[in-house]
Design a protein around this motif. Structure first.
Motif, PDB file in Angstrom:
ATOM      1  N   LEU A 173       0.886  -1.023   0.000  1.00 29.13           N
ATOM      2  CA  LEU A 173      -0.076  -0.160  -0.065  1.00 29.13           C
ATOM      3  C   LEU A 173       0.784   1.253  -0.112  1.00 29.13           C
ATOM      4  CD1 LEU A 173      -2.696  -0.474   2.709  1.00 29.13           C
ATOM      5  CD2 LEU A 173      -3.044  -0.048   0.228  1.00 29.13           C
ATOM      6  N   THR A 174       1.966   1.346   0.758  1.00 28.78           N
ATOM      7  CA  THR A 174       2.946   2.397   0.835  1.00 28.78           C
ATOM      8  C   THR A 174       4.103   2.101  -0.135  1.00 28.78           C
ATOM      9  OG1 THR A 174       4.170   1.218   2.551  1.00 28.78           O
ATOM     10  CG2 THR A 174       2.144   2.722   3.406  1.00 28.78           C
ATOM     11  N   LEU A 175       4.960   3.013  -0.140  1.00 23.65           N
ATOM     12  CA  LEU A 175       6.116   3.077  -0.979  1.00 23.65           C
ATOM     13  C   LEU A 175       7.213   2.024  -0.487  1.00 23.65           C
ATOM     14  CD1 LEU A 175       6.058   6.913  -1.897  1.00 23.65           C
ATOM     15  CD2 LEU A 175       5.761   4.907  -3.545  1.00 23.65           C
ATOM     16  N   GLY A 176       7.064   1.809   0.691  1.00 27.45           N
ATOM     17  CA  GLY A 176       8.193   1.160   1.336  1.00 27.45           C
ATOM     18  C   GLY A 176       9.613   1.581   1.412  1.00 27.45           C
ATOM     19  N   SER A 177       9.572   2.988   1.297  1.00 26.33           N
ATOM     20  CA  SER A 177      10.758   3.691   1.426  1.00 26.33           C
ATOM     21  C   SER A 177      10.684   4.812   2.530  1.00 26.33           C
ATOM     22  CB  SER A 177      11.137   4.250   0.122  1.00 26.33           C
ATOM     23  OG  SER A 177      10.374   5.100  -0.504  1.00 26.33           O
ATOM     24  N   ALA A 235       7.981   7.924   8.638  1.00 26.67           N
ATOM     25  CA  ALA A 235       6.749   7.929   7.656  1.00 26.67           C
ATOM     26  C   ALA A 235       6.970   7.197   6.521  1.00 26.67           C
ATOM     27  CB  ALA A 235       6.366   9.211   7.534  1.00 26.67           C
ATOM     28  N   ASP A 236       6.050   6.482   5.958  1.00 26.20           N
ATOM     29  CA  ASP A 236       6.081   5.864   4.662  1.00 26.20           C
ATOM     30  C   ASP A 236       4.981   6.139   3.781  1.00 26.20           C
ATOM     31  OD1 ASP A 236       6.871   4.097   2.756  1.00 26.20           O
ATOM     32  OD2 ASP A 236       6.086   2.282   3.842  1.00 26.20           O
ATOM     33  N   ALA A 237       5.122   7.040   2.921  1.00 24.73           N
ATOM     34  CA  ALA A 237       3.914   7.438   2.178  1.00 24.73           C
ATOM     35  C   ALA A 237       3.030   6.565   1.492  1.00 24.73           C
ATOM     36  CB  ALA A 237       4.214   8.612   1.164  1.00 24.73           C
ATOM     37  N   LEU A 238       1.957   6.761   1.244  1.00 22.68           N
ATOM     38  CA  LEU A 238       1.227   5.730   0.442  1.00 22.68           C
ATOM     39  C   LEU A 238       1.279   5.906  -0.923  1.00 22.68           C
ATOM     40  CD1 LEU A 238      -2.794   6.328   1.018  1.00 22.68           C
ATOM     41  CD2 LEU A 238      -1.363   4.363   1.783  1.00 22.68           C
ATOM     42  N   ARG A 239       1.447   4.618  -1.904  1.00 20.64           N
ATOM     43  CA  ARG A 239       1.523   4.909  -3.284  1.00 20.64           C
ATOM     44  C   ARG A 239       0.658   5.708  -3.976  1.00 20.64           C
ATOM     45  NH1 ARG A 239       5.403   1.462  -5.204  1.00 20.64           N
ATOM     46  NH2 ARG A 239       5.961  -0.009  -3.706  1.00 20.64           N
ATOM     47  N   PHE A 263      -0.702 -12.977  -4.328  1.00 22.43           N
ATOM     48  CA  PHE A 263      -0.195 -12.019  -5.384  1.00 22.43           C
ATOM     49  C   PHE A 263       1.200 -11.560  -4.752  1.00 22.43           C
ATOM     50  CE2 PHE A 263      -4.777 -12.029  -5.898  1.00 22.43           C
ATOM     51  CZ  PHE A 263      -4.708 -11.869  -7.274  1.00 22.43           C
ATOM     52  N   ALA A 264       2.256 -11.648  -5.633  1.00 22.63           N
ATOM     53  CA  ALA A 264       3.508 -10.908  -5.094  1.00 22.63           C
ATOM     54  C   ALA A 264       3.807  -9.649  -5.932  1.00 22.63           C
ATOM     55  CB  ALA A 264       4.918 -11.785  -5.541  1.00 22.63           C
ATOM     56  N   VAL A 265       3.732  -8.679  -5.274  1.00 19.66           N
ATOM     57  CA  VAL A 265       3.690  -7.386  -5.711  1.00 19.66           C
ATOM     58  C   VAL A 265       4.944  -6.880  -6.264  1.00 19.66           C
ATOM     59  CG1 VAL A 265       2.870  -4.980  -5.699  1.00 19.66           C
ATOM     60  CG2 VAL A 265       1.706  -7.090  -4.563  1.00 19.66           C
ATOM     61  N   GLY A 266       5.089  -6.275  -7.394  1.00 20.47           N
ATOM     62  CA  GLY A 266       6.388  -5.583  -7.983  1.00 20.47           C
ATOM     63  C   GLY A 266       7.515  -6.004  -7.439  1.00 20.47           C
ATOM     64  N   SER A 267       8.496  -5.136  -7.028  1.00 17.95           N
ATOM     65  CA  SER A 267       9.856  -5.591  -6.568  1.00 17.95           C
ATOM     66  C   SER A 267       9.816  -6.340  -5.337  1.00 17.95           C
ATOM     67  CB  SER A 267      10.417  -4.039  -6.156  1.00 17.95           C
ATOM     68  OG  SER A 267       9.647  -3.667  -5.193  1.00 17.95           O
ATOM     69  N   GLY A 268       8.899  -7.208  -5.573  1.00 21.00           N
ATOM     70  CA  GLY A 268       9.002  -8.280  -4.291  1.00 21.00           C
ATOM     71  C   GLY A 268      10.020  -9.018  -4.139  1.00 21.00           C
ATOM     72  N   THR A 269      10.313  -9.514  -3.078  1.00 18.14           N
ATOM     73  CA  THR A 269      11.618 -10.479  -2.928  1.00 18.14           C
ATOM     74  C   THR A 269      11.384 -11.854  -3.475  1.00 18.14           C
ATOM     75  OG1 THR A 269      10.416 -11.193  -0.986  1.00 18.14           O
ATOM     76  CG2 THR A 269      11.903  -9.658  -0.542  1.00 18.14           C
ATOM     77  N   ASP A 270      12.538 -12.720  -3.899  1.00 16.50           N
ATOM     78  CA  ASP A 270      12.237 -13.882  -4.519  1.00 16.50           C
ATOM     79  C   ASP A 270      11.205 -14.941  -3.634  1.00 16.50           C
ATOM     80  OD1 ASP A 270      13.899 -12.945  -6.387  1.00 16.50           O
ATOM     81  OD2 ASP A 270      15.818 -13.870  -5.718  1.00 16.50           O
ATOM     82  N   VAL A 271      11.469 -14.658  -2.322  1.00 12.67           N
ATOM     83  CA  VAL A 271      10.885 -15.613  -1.445  1.00 12.67           C
ATOM     84  C   VAL A 271       9.543 -15.526  -1.812  1.00 12.67           C
ATOM     85  CG1 VAL A 271      10.236 -16.318   0.735  1.00 12.67           C
ATOM     86  CG2 VAL A 271      12.575 -15.463   0.202  1.00 12.67           C
ATOM     87  N   ALA A 272       8.834 -14.140  -1.825  1.00 14.20           N
ATOM     88  CA  ALA A 272       7.570 -13.842  -2.132  1.00 14.20           C
ATOM     89  C   ALA A 272       7.131 -14.407  -3.352  1.00 14.20           C
ATOM     90  CB  ALA A 272       7.394 -12.433  -1.805  1.00 14.20           C
ATOM     91  N   ILE A 273       7.771 -14.064  -4.434  1.00 15.54           N
ATOM     92  CA  ILE A 273       7.482 -14.572  -5.866  1.00 15.54           C
ATOM     93  C   ILE A 273       7.209 -16.151  -5.768  1.00 15.54           C
ATOM     94  CG2 ILE A 273       8.506 -14.700  -8.121  1.00 15.54           C
ATOM     95  CD1 ILE A 273       9.654 -11.889  -7.776  1.00 15.54           C
ATOM     96  N   GLU A 274       8.157 -16.899  -5.109  1.00 14.56           N
ATOM     97  CA  GLU A 274       7.905 -18.370  -5.336  1.00 14.56           C
ATOM     98  C   GLU A 274       6.695 -18.731  -4.472  1.00 14.56           C
ATOM     99  OE1 GLU A 274      11.706 -20.932  -3.605  1.00 14.56           O
ATOM    100  OE2 GLU A 274      12.616 -19.392  -5.171  1.00 14.56           O
ATOM    101  N   ALA A 275       6.575 -18.060  -3.333  1.00 10.28           N
ATOM    102  CA  ALA A 275       5.125 -18.505  -2.544  1.00 10.28           C
ATOM    103  C   ALA A 275       4.147 -18.135  -3.204  1.00 10.28           C
ATOM    104  CB  ALA A 275       5.407 -17.710  -1.166  1.00 10.28           C
ATOM    105  N   ALA A 276       3.870 -17.113  -4.424  1.00  7.56           N
ATOM    106  CA  ALA A 276       2.723 -16.823  -5.024  1.00  7.56           C
ATOM    107  C   ALA A 276       2.345 -17.256  -6.248  1.00  7.56           C
ATOM    108  CB  ALA A 276       3.087 -15.064  -5.353  1.00  7.56           C
ATOM    109  N   ASP A 277       0.963 -17.204  -6.310  1.00  3.29           N
ATOM    110  CA  ASP A 277       0.265 -17.653  -7.789  1.00  3.29           C
ATOM    111  C   ASP A 277       0.498 -17.054  -8.766  1.00  3.29           C
ATOM    112  OD1 ASP A 277      -1.115 -20.169  -6.036  1.00  3.29           O
ATOM    113  OD2 ASP A 277      -1.820 -18.448  -5.007  1.00  3.29           O
TER     114      ASP A 277
END
Ligand code: ADP
Ligand code: MG
Length: 290
Positions: A43-47, A163-167, A250-264
């Motif tokens: 939901l947020t930028l993560g930076s 603070a981590d701004a919303l996308r 759903f693995a979103v965007g710049s997701g980690t490899d672990v998330a991508i592997e776990a996702a459909d």
């Protein structure tokens, strides 16, 4: 759906940056009525960036930031990056730390010059029997900021607000998902007050806060036990068990490899609108066979 419809659907998805693992995932996505969304990085930028430095107990801003940066050197957490870059940009070099420990979903601890310190959530400080300035913490959390507490063994030395701004895309995507009949639920390890402020900004009516990384999958299981078809969108290593637990992960965007592997489903674009696109695509594919 027919094999042809599945092929066309999968191909159209790929063109739009929606990579679907198999036919079952494509079919299930259209049935999602509940979408659980990780807060940080999805939901947020993560930076995140440090916005407030509030010393306490006779400490000062410089000391607070130096001790915090020293503890965060060993952490991979986005909050650690925020603290370290704030220190760097103010010309503060971290000191040496011994007995470093990362406390998953809570914070970090270690010894500096032989004395123990911790930096983490207000819940961690409370767990350690420390006296927190609730007014300061609540004021910052109501602004949607994450507050971390720096403490010695006996006393709180101050608070950092991060603070981590919303996308930009999050508000529109949530609105669209709701219009499609999908309830969006935010899931976060962050505290309830911060979560509530971010939820309001995003147009989200329901959230689960202060959920430890190891408990995220259980929240998905509880929703499934209510008979709901549940999607989960996230990007972190922490999110992998929840992505597996969901009917569609759903693995979103710049997701980690672990998330991508776990996702459909892997979304090339770091944008919740892609989840709405994937659900639409699935619904269109299912319609073609009826
Ligand atoms: P999220 O679900 O947002 O990714 P986490 O489960 O990673 O959250 O962390 C939950 C909370 O624990 C954070 O909001 C913060 O208060 C605290 N925390 C975790 N890691 C750190 C760290 N490296 N430094 C400071 N605080 C931390
Ligand atoms: Mg996370």
């Amino acid at each position: 759906a027919t094999p042809t419809a599945i092929m066309v659907g999968t191909g159209n998805g790929a063109k739009a940056g929606i990579l679907i693992r198999n036919a079952e995932a494509l079919e299930r996505a259209g049935k999602i009525r509940t979408l659980v969304v990780d807060k940080t990085g999805t939901l947020t930028l993560g930076s995140p960036t440090v916005t407030d430095i509030v010393p306490a107990g006779g400490s000062d801003e410089h000391t607070l930031l130096r001790l915090a940066a020293t503890l965060e050197q060993g952490s991979e957490h986005p909050l650690a990056k925020a603290v370290l870059s704030q220190a760097a940009s103010t010309g503060i070099a971290p000191a040496a730390v011994t007995r470093f420990a990362a406390l998953s979903g809570k914070g970090v601890s270690g010894e500096i010059d032989g004395a123990p310190y911790s930096l983490g959530s207000p819940a961690l400080a409370a767990e350690r029997g420390l006296n927190i300035d609730q007014t300061t913490v609540a004021r910052l959390q109501q602004q949607g900021k994450t507050v971390v507490v720096l403490a010695s063994e006996k006393a709180v030395l101050g608070y950092l607000a991060i603070a981590d701004a919303l996308r930009d895309s999050s508000v529109g995507a949530v609105k669209r998902l709701k219009a499609m009949g999908v309830e969006v639920i935010m899931l976060t390890g962050d505290n309830a007050a911060t979560a509530a402020a971010i939820a309001v900004q995003a147009g989200i009516d329901r959230f689960f806060a202060e959920v430890l990384p190891q408990d995220k999958a259980a929240e998905i299981d509880k929703l499934k036990a209510q008979g709901l078809v549940v999607g989960m969108a996230g990007d972190g290593i922490n999110d992998a068990p929840a992505l597996v637990a969901a009917d569609v992960g759903f693995a979103v965007g710049s997701g980690t490899d672990v998330a991508i592997e776990a996702a459909d489903v892997t979304l090339m674009r770091n944008d919740l609108a892609s989840v709405a696109d994937a659900i639409d695509l699935s619904r269109a594919t299912l319609r073609k066979i009826r």
